[in-house]
Design an enzyme around this catalytic site. Sequence first.
Site, PDB file in Angstrom:
ATOM      1  N   LYS A  91      43.713  60.198  56.366  1.00 43.37           N
ATOM      2  CA  LYS A  91      44.096  59.198  57.158  1.00 43.37           C
ATOM      3  C   LYS A  91      43.537  57.656  56.977  1.00 43.37           C
ATOM      4  O   LYS A  91      42.498  56.948  56.050  1.00 43.37           O
ATOM      5  CB  LYS A  91      43.035  58.987  58.036  1.00 43.37           C
ATOM      6  CG  LYS A  91      43.152  58.167  59.504  1.00 43.37           C
ATOM      7  CD  LYS A  91      41.752  58.372  60.195  1.00 43.37           C
ATOM      8  CE  LYS A  91      40.682  57.141  60.263  1.00 43.37           C
ATOM      9  NZ  LYS A  91      40.861  55.321  60.113  1.00 43.37           N
ATOM     10  N   GLU A 131      32.962  58.234  48.107  1.00 48.64           N
ATOM     11  CA  GLU A 131      32.884  57.278  46.954  1.00 48.64           C
ATOM     12  C   GLU A 131      32.854  55.936  47.367  1.00 48.64           C
ATOM     13  O   GLU A 131      33.489  55.405  48.562  1.00 48.64           O
ATOM     14  CB  GLU A 131      34.620  56.844  46.207  1.00 48.64           C
ATOM     15  CG  GLU A 131      34.650  55.815  45.067  1.00 48.64           C
ATOM     16  CD  GLU A 131      34.568  54.536  45.345  1.00 48.64           C
ATOM     17  OE1 GLU A 131      32.898  54.092  45.528  1.00 48.64           O
ATOM     18  OE2 GLU A 131      35.971  53.842  45.528  1.00 48.64           O
ATOM     19  N   CYS A 180      34.223  48.029  45.170  1.00 47.59           N
ATOM     20  CA  CYS A 180      32.889  48.644  45.272  1.00 47.59           C
ATOM     21  C   CYS A 180      32.331  48.895  43.430  1.00 47.59           C
ATOM     22  O   CYS A 180      31.374  48.631  43.346  1.00 47.59           O
ATOM     23  CB  CYS A 180      32.990  49.486  45.693  1.00 47.59           C
ATOM     24  SG  CYS A 180      34.056  51.178  44.960  1.00 47.59           S
ATOM     25  N   GLU A 217      26.285  44.779  50.010  1.00 50.55           N
ATOM     26  CA  GLU A 217      26.637  44.548  49.713  1.00 50.55           C
ATOM     27  C   GLU A 217      27.444  43.365  50.960  1.00 50.55           C
ATOM     28  O   GLU A 217      27.982  43.565  51.476  1.00 50.55           O
ATOM     29  CB  GLU A 217      27.737  45.340  49.820  1.00 50.55           C
ATOM     30  CG  GLU A 217      29.424  45.586  49.342  1.00 50.55           C
ATOM     31  CD  GLU A 217      29.758  47.106  49.359  1.00 50.55           C
ATOM     32  OE1 GLU A 217      30.167  47.201  47.701  1.00 50.55           O
ATOM     33  OE2 GLU A 217      29.830  47.646  49.696  1.00 50.55           O
TER      34      GLU A 217
END
Length: 479
Positions: free
Chosen positions: A178, A251, A285, A381
């Site tokens: 997806k 991840e 990331c 983040e």
Amino acid sequence: MSTELRRLRNYINGEFRDAADGRTTEVVNPATGEAYATAPLSGAADVDAAMEAAAAAFPAWRDTTPAERQKALLKIADAFEERAEDLIAAEVENTGKPVGLTRSEEIPPMVDQIRFFAGAARLLEGRSAGEYMEGMTSIIRREPVGVCAQVAPWNYPMMMAVWKFAPAIAAGNTVVLKPSDTTPASTALMADIIGSILPKGVFNVVCGDRDTGRLMVEHDTPAMASITGSVRAGMSVAESASKDLKRVHLELGGKAPVVVFEDTDIAKAVEDISVAGFFNAGQDCTAATRVLVQESVHDEFVAALAKAAAETKTGQPDDEDVLYGPLNNPNQLTQVSGFIERLPAHAKVEAGGQRVGDKGYFYAATVVSGLKQDDEIIQNEVFGPVITVQSFTDEDQAVEWANGVDYALASSVWTKDHARAMRMSKRLDFGCVWINTHIPLVAEMPHGGFKKSGYGKDLSAYGFEDYTRIKHVMTSLGE
């Protein structure tokens, strides 16, 4: 007069299909803020169909030889090279990224990574067969796990799709993938290319939102769920998968520390760090977004980095002078803006700090100094073109602050002192430590983190092995 939107479709069992109930969602080009396509908003019936197709295709694909799987993946890599301009066009619509950088920085590594896993298919390693008990011979079999439910993110839609399907298919698994609901276009094109090479049912694409992803992870069929995404999404996947003990590969986010010591070539460090922090609008990331600078060179570094940020350009995909394009969606623009708007009084915006233009979701390259370790922007983040700078006194404080976040994906150390670099590489609690560089990746080396950055590895033989299971076979030598 309205322009008709292009219709993207699911790819299930070798054919393109609309969602079973006909639901769709609009797909927006973040460089313009305007819709250019619709994509299926898939529900349970669509997920069921894709899982059924993948499960039906699995026995035959599992039983292919490694050489056959290698040959198929090499054909996919060649086809991606041949269709590179089509893939670039789809990805640019997905993301608004610069055309030139998408061509030079994404297509070559994607193709290389597929070819790496094609080779890895023929190099499965394990303990040698032998007699570990008298009269008995033991053999280790490494087998595919089965159907893999995979969810890719929106920051690198093409490349992250490769990181998902290539090792899984190389190991003999079948896939239901997806893409993000904001970036399905390049994945749909990949399905068209891959579908002409692989047997039907081996590779399936289901478009949709987070509810679609949840249905995939909770489905009874997959043996493994793999996601690249936020910590929140990863925790949700792990919780859902735990209900039937699916294998999980996560991840997730990052908050990479960039530790700059006083003996570093400041000009070179600033040049490299600014690119590694602002590339892809900081939507990476592993981006170099959290810089820790030794106090004796702090002011010099900040001044140079602010100058580099002011000279860093964002803009439309066809502008050859831009380093990065827009943020991916309006929610991301709001998130990045919010971090800057909520800065504490002791923080100082050295460069940027504002939206660029009123068309699309562009944000200026930003540098923020004067921050403390417990500030929100240090601990969380941002996922935008924002680099923070802190001043440290000595090596111990640098290690304490670098490790003092919930994330543990990537980091870098900048020094001419080899012994210090080796000490820091041992002490930094991150899945990757770069020395005097930041962000290069190669297919042969693993990518993955610790703590809230998730578990499991992408790329490398380690990433390949994650898509296999180990079986012990013991046979009697007696008559």
